[in-house]
Design an enzyme around this catalytic site. Structure first.
Site, PDB file in Angstrom:
ATOM      1  N   LYS A  83      30.241  41.326  72.889  1.00 55.53           N
ATOM      2  CA  LYS A  83      31.454  41.773  72.200  1.00 55.53           C
ATOM      3  C   LYS A  83      31.698  40.858  70.997  1.00 55.53           C
ATOM      4  O   LYS A  83      31.750  39.627  71.139  1.00 55.53           O
ATOM      5  CB  LYS A  83      32.628  41.718  73.177  1.00 55.53           C
ATOM      6  CG  LYS A  83      33.719  42.735  72.935  1.00 55.53           C
ATOM      7  CD  LYS A  83      34.719  42.708  74.086  1.00 55.53           C
ATOM      8  CE  LYS A  83      35.832  43.701  73.897  1.00 55.53           C
ATOM      9  NZ  LYS A  83      36.907  43.484  74.875  1.00 55.53           N
TER      10      LYS A  83
HETATM   11  O1  G3P Z   1      39.666  45.079  75.828  1.00 58.14           O
HETATM   12  C1  G3P Z   1      40.701  44.641  75.054  1.00 58.14           C
HETATM   13  C2  G3P Z   1      41.897  45.538  74.960  1.00 58.14           C
HETATM   14  O2  G3P Z   1      41.817  46.603  75.821  1.00 58.14           O
HETATM   15  C3  G3P Z   1      43.172  44.746  74.980  1.00 58.14           C
HETATM   16  O3  G3P Z   1      44.275  45.438  75.453  1.00 58.14           O
HETATM   17  O4  G3P Z   1      46.625  45.572  76.217  1.00 58.14           O
HETATM   18  O5  G3P Z   1      45.688  43.357  75.485  1.00 58.14           O
HETATM   19  O6  G3P Z   1      46.134  45.145  73.821  1.00 58.14           O
HETATM   20  P1  G3P Z   1      45.760  44.837  75.229  1.00 58.14           P
END
Ligand code: G3P
Length: 217
Positions: A83
């Site tokens: 990633k």
């Molecule tokens: O994989 C990363 C992404 O899904 C982050 O989600 O909820 O932290 O914005 P969030």
């Protein structure tokens, strides 16, 4: 649409995997912190459990160091997707690592132009963050639709991975638009089962069954 789980919690991944709904896993530095585990250990454990792609994120910001970290992460298992953040250096690292045959997930995507560049750099996955755009009063789902249109216009092979899924509607709308993959936390995936009419109907069936006085086993 493929379902990835957005967590580094091995117990939560195991529980969802038993239901057969896990096509892959995504992690990031914040999720590694939350797990309290060493990145290489927990990533290896996840890869042993899940056949599909497991995203593990680099933390370097210069291309050369990103490539070195990506190669080290990719050594953990053959199903690692490295990633990389959507920066100029991240795209340089993407080009190199994909040429080496590694899967790459380009993350922190917030515009269609960024997604276009990631596809041209050969990304396996592009991760637009829907919830974080909604957080600042923009429409994250519009971005998924725009990327779908652009990728289809030119038949790019990069898979759209709807990320930052905060609600069941995010998942529903991603599927309607035609995102290839979505990644969501376990609690959001579990909420997909819920419907008040299912609960009401089951209560009625149980009450009527009791009145029959019968048993199946
Ligand atoms: O994989 C990363 C992404 O899904 C982050 O989600 O909820 O932290 O914005 P969030």
């Amino acid at each position: 649409m493929e379902f990835f789980v957005d967590t580094a919690d091995i117990n939560e991944i195991r529980e969802l995997n038993e239901l057969g709904v896990v096509d892959g896993v995504t992690t990031n530095p914040s999720l590694i912190l939350k797990s309290g585990r060493a990145i290489l250990d927990v990533t290896k454990e996840i890869c042993d459990l899940i056949d599909g792609p497991v995203s593990a994120e680099v933390v370097a910001t210069q291309a050369d160091a990103m490539i070195a970290e990506g190669r080290k992460l990719a050594q953990v298992a053959s199903n690692i997707a490295v990633k990389l953040p959507l920066t100029w250096d991240g795209l340089k690292a993407c080009k190199t690592l994909t040429h080496e045959g590694k899967m790459v997930n380009v993350t922190l995507c917030f515009s269609a132009n960024q997604a276009l560049l990631a596809a041209k750099a050969g990304a396996t996955f592009i991760s637009p963050f829907v919830g974080r755009l909604d957080d600042i009063n923009l429409d994250g789902m519009d971005l998924i639709a725009d990327i779908r249109t652009i990728y289809d216009n030119y038949t790019f092979g990069t898979k759209i991975l709807s990320a930052s899924m905060r609600s069941v509607n995010h998942i529903f709308e991603s599927a309607l638009i035609g995102a290839d993959v979505m990644t969501a936390p376990p609690d959001v995936i579990k909420k997909l089962t819920r419907h008040p009419l299912t609960d009401k109907g089951l209560d009625q069936f149980m009450a009527d069954w009791k009145k029959t006085g019968q048993e199946i086993l």
